[in-house]
Scaffold this active site. Sequence first.
Site, PDB file in Angstrom:
ATOM      1  CB  CYS A  65      -0.917  -0.001   1.214  1.00  0.00           C
ATOM      2  SG  CYS A  65      -1.951  -1.475   1.368  1.00  0.00           S
ATOM      3  CB  CYS A 125      -1.492   5.488  11.062  1.00  0.00           C
ATOM      4  SG  CYS A 125      -2.651   5.781   9.712  1.00  0.00           S
TER       5      CYS A 125
END
Length: 441
Positions: free
Chosen positions: A256, A378
Amino acid sequence: MGAQPSPAEVRASAARLVSQVIDRGRSLDDLLAGDADEGSARGLKRSLCYGTLRWHFRLVEVLRRLCERPLEQMAPELRALLEVGLFQLMSGEVAPHAAVAETVGATRVLGHDRASGFVNAVLRRFQREQQAVLAAVDRDLAVRTAPPRWFVDMLRRDRPDSFESILEADNAHPPMWLRVNRMRTDPATYAAELEAAGRRVTRHPYAPDALLIEPPTDVHSLPGFAEGLASVQDAAAQLAVDLLGPQPGDRVLDACAAPGGKTCHLLERVAGRADVTALDVSEARLGRVRENLERLGLKARVMAGDVAQPKAWWDGRPFDRILLDVPCSATGVIRRHPDIKVLRRARDIPALAHRQADMLAAAWDLLRPGGTLLYTSCSVLRAEDEGVIEGFLARAGDATDLTPGLTGGWPDRSTPGPGYLAQSGEADMDGFYYACLGKAS
């Protein structure tokens, strides 16, 4: 260069943007990307937007105590303007008389002339009653720290020992971390250059390529930035490459990849001597990957594709190492993107976790026996972090959690579960989760 907008026009513009985030679910970064203002007007508008959205839920509760009419009955842009005005008064960044006068002026710019007296009265009342109003609303932790209540409840359950410190860190102004390109220089040499240019520089305690510079500055003013001596990247994101441990000659997948920070860091670590594929589902976002590679003089195979659907892009050759930085709630980077507080919903989390589990299972099949996969997010929520990894380890008989042995020098974690969470604000970093998994030979 056109004429600079007046202070009232800047505040009206900020209110329009804030309203689009709150009422239409638009991303603030996307909205600001099309902003034509320059100089001080642009800086003030950004400060007003970011600050108002950071404190939105607190500002709403303050408004409820100041307004006799229900907030839901106000025009969205007028309600957003009141929040902007209150934020200015609470922050102290603008003289109070100017904050009131220019906010009232912005009422007319927005076409709500008849509401100017109402706006003036609300702001004046807050000036008189500020101490009592804030004392009343701030008794509630969720209001005082201004996240959505669902996030407070979920975080309290997931991180009982640290949820308050995470909530407080989310409201801090984010620091500026640089990643030093060891192919061109070294951290000590580059730190000396920055200090000679008048910057304060701090080394990170366990991210070896990271430098914190104060005050934050435009990247183009950094010595050697155009030549690729450094990049802007939070220290927490830099730690991913330390855990993955790429070696020269490795075949590596950054699954990604956009905007390309970790792809470039991987290549810098091995002096460009690795076969790296930078994959992302968004062809548009891959443009940033290509730009970063070009500035740093690095080469990678850049491809549009979904790691969960490898038949569309994979050549059948397994990878030695895979970095899987999954799409997530981004609740670890709220201090950088305060609109996440407004845009994210509790119902988003299960769907994200399901997608993350699918991506992990698919990526695992692309890894050679004896290879290493690093799962990162995150997010600071267990459903997207330990929950995904626990489920995967329970199903995969050939996976081992290597993370404890790789994070021995990091702050101790007593939280049960696989992987490691760097908490928001810890060592001035964003919130970030890592799980380094080894595949049996």
